[in-house]
Design a protein around this motif. Sequence first.
Motif, PDB file in Angstrom:
ATOM      1  N   GLU A  16      -1.967 -13.359   3.712  1.00 36.16           N
ATOM      2  CA  GLU A  16      -3.482 -13.666   3.233  1.00 36.16           C
ATOM      3  C   GLU A  16      -3.371 -14.054   1.766  1.00 36.16           C
ATOM      4  OE1 GLU A  16      -7.756 -11.545   2.694  1.00 36.16           O
ATOM      5  OE2 GLU A  16      -6.368 -10.737   4.098  1.00 36.16           O
ATOM      6  N   ALA A  17      -2.410 -13.648   0.969  1.00 32.10           N
ATOM      7  CA  ALA A  17      -2.568 -13.979  -0.506  1.00 32.10           C
ATOM      8  C   ALA A  17      -1.808 -15.237  -0.767  1.00 32.10           C
ATOM      9  CB  ALA A  17      -1.896 -12.858  -1.255  1.00 32.10           C
ATOM     10  N   GLY A  18      -1.208 -15.864   0.377  1.00 34.79           N
ATOM     11  CA  GLY A  18      -0.549 -16.907   0.157  1.00 34.79           C
ATOM     12  C   GLY A  18       0.973 -16.905   0.208  1.00 34.79           C
ATOM     13  N   PHE A  19       1.598 -15.866   0.174  1.00 36.22           N
ATOM     14  CA  PHE A  19       3.143 -15.617   0.273  1.00 36.22           C
ATOM     15  C   PHE A  19       3.866 -15.795   1.592  1.00 36.22           C
ATOM     16  CE2 PHE A  19       1.403 -13.039  -3.142  1.00 36.22           C
ATOM     17  CZ  PHE A  19       1.942 -13.494  -4.413  1.00 36.22           C
ATOM     18  N   GLU A  68       9.942  -9.378  -0.098  1.00 35.90           N
ATOM     19  CA  GLU A  68      10.620  -9.078  -1.341  1.00 35.90           C
ATOM     20  C   GLU A  68       9.632  -8.266  -2.322  1.00 35.90           C
ATOM     21  OE1 GLU A  68      12.220 -12.155  -3.209  1.00 35.90           O
ATOM     22  OE2 GLU A  68      13.726 -12.432  -1.761  1.00 35.90           O
ATOM     23  N   ILE A  69       8.453  -8.718  -2.300  1.00 35.93           N
ATOM     24  CA  ILE A  69       7.354  -8.259  -2.935  1.00 35.93           C
ATOM     25  C   ILE A  69       6.827  -6.870  -2.315  1.00 35.93           C
ATOM     26  CG2 ILE A  69       4.791  -8.395  -3.613  1.00 35.93           C
ATOM     27  CD1 ILE A  69       5.336 -11.502  -3.678  1.00 35.93           C
ATOM     28  N   ILE A 105       1.591  -8.380  -8.685  1.00 34.83           N
ATOM     29  CA  ILE A 105       1.810  -9.305  -7.303  1.00 34.83           C
ATOM     30  C   ILE A 105       0.766 -10.386  -7.719  1.00 34.83           C
ATOM     31  CG2 ILE A 105       0.965  -9.261  -5.045  1.00 34.83           C
ATOM     32  CD1 ILE A 105       1.659  -6.338  -4.672  1.00 34.83           C
ATOM     33  N   ARG A 106      -0.503 -10.031  -8.351  1.00 38.68           N
ATOM     34  CA  ARG A 106      -1.402 -11.184  -8.531  1.00 38.68           C
ATOM     35  C   ARG A 106      -1.028 -12.378  -9.366  1.00 38.68           C
ATOM     36  NH1 ARG A 106      -5.866  -7.196  -9.127  1.00 38.68           N
ATOM     37  NH2 ARG A 106      -5.184  -7.239 -11.335  1.00 38.68           N
ATOM     38  N   GLY A 107      -0.059 -11.945 -10.402  1.00 37.72           N
ATOM     39  CA  GLY A 107       0.756 -12.939 -11.303  1.00 37.72           C
ATOM     40  C   GLY A 107       1.839 -13.648 -10.804  1.00 37.72           C
ATOM     41  N   ILE A 108       2.268 -13.329  -9.563  1.00 36.20           N
ATOM     42  CA  ILE A 108       3.339 -14.214  -8.802  1.00 36.20           C
ATOM     43  C   ILE A 108       2.814 -15.373  -8.124  1.00 36.20           C
ATOM     44  CG2 ILE A 108       5.064 -13.938  -7.253  1.00 36.20           C
ATOM     45  CD1 ILE A 108       5.226 -11.206  -7.575  1.00 36.20           C
ATOM     46  N   ARG A 109       3.635 -16.406  -8.162  1.00 37.33           N
ATOM     47  CA  ARG A 109       2.966 -17.663  -7.763  1.00 37.33           C
ATOM     48  C   ARG A 109       3.448 -17.827  -6.391  1.00 37.33           C
ATOM     49  NH1 ARG A 109       3.642 -23.494 -10.313  1.00 37.33           N
ATOM     50  NH2 ARG A 109       2.763 -24.899  -8.454  1.00 37.33           N
ATOM     51  N   PRO A 110       2.819 -17.796  -5.274  1.00 30.53           N
ATOM     52  CA  PRO A 110       3.525 -18.025  -3.938  1.00 30.53           C
ATOM     53  C   PRO A 110       4.457 -19.446  -4.033  1.00 30.53           C
ATOM     54  CG  PRO A 110       1.161 -17.802  -3.968  1.00 30.53           C
ATOM     55  CD  PRO A 110       1.529 -17.913  -5.367  1.00 30.53           C
TER      56      PRO A 110
END
Length: 228
Positions: free
Chosen positions: A128-131, A138-139, A217-222
């Motif tokens: 849902e977050a785009g990953f 991995e996350i 997690i929020r700071g990771i770019r999908p």
Amino acid sequence: MVSMSKDTPRLDPAAIVTSAMRIADAEGLTAITIRRLAQEHGVTPMALYRHFRDKDDLLDALAARLLADIRLPAPTTAPWDEQIRAVLAACLAVLRPHPAVAGLVPARILLSEPGLTLVERTLALLDEAGFAPDQATEIGSQALCSLVTLVATEPGAATENTDPDTRDDVIRAKRAALRALAPQRYPHILAAADALTLCADRDNYYDLGIEFAVAGIRGIRPATRTSG
């Protein structure tokens, strides 16, 4: 040698896991042996081998017990990061009392139905977050490992199960060793000597750990998803 008579109650595998958990909490995983558990339950080691192939099989059961105890919050319409925070908090609530066993979970999470349910829920939220699946895996894995590390490295936790006098002596000795450092060279360590030797606010310590994981997690770019 312990023998099992006809009147001996049927051995309950769940009770064996409970005993193993208690031993691990008090003395660590190395204290768990099939022989010791057999003695505690008044049976021969062979009786335990009817339920657990070996110690590794028993450790699998310990991890499964922790995973089964996790009460995942019901899905909501809240943003994915708020739901991830709630999932991590539910995991941490179960891992916190069992620092010696918590490290078993990451490598065994796919071996039980509760573990599969946890992974599916986490991956769905990260989707849902785009990953993409690979990145989400991995996350999710690193987020779980971060919780295990929090539990295993809580300042002062290593002395939690020692008697109060011994525990206080150990903490005082660690604090004194830090305060003996040269203030010109280690001013910040000296200022943080109390916090480095004992976790004064455990709830805040763990809340910060969860916020750290969620913010990360929020700071990771999908990553760009590939088609096909």
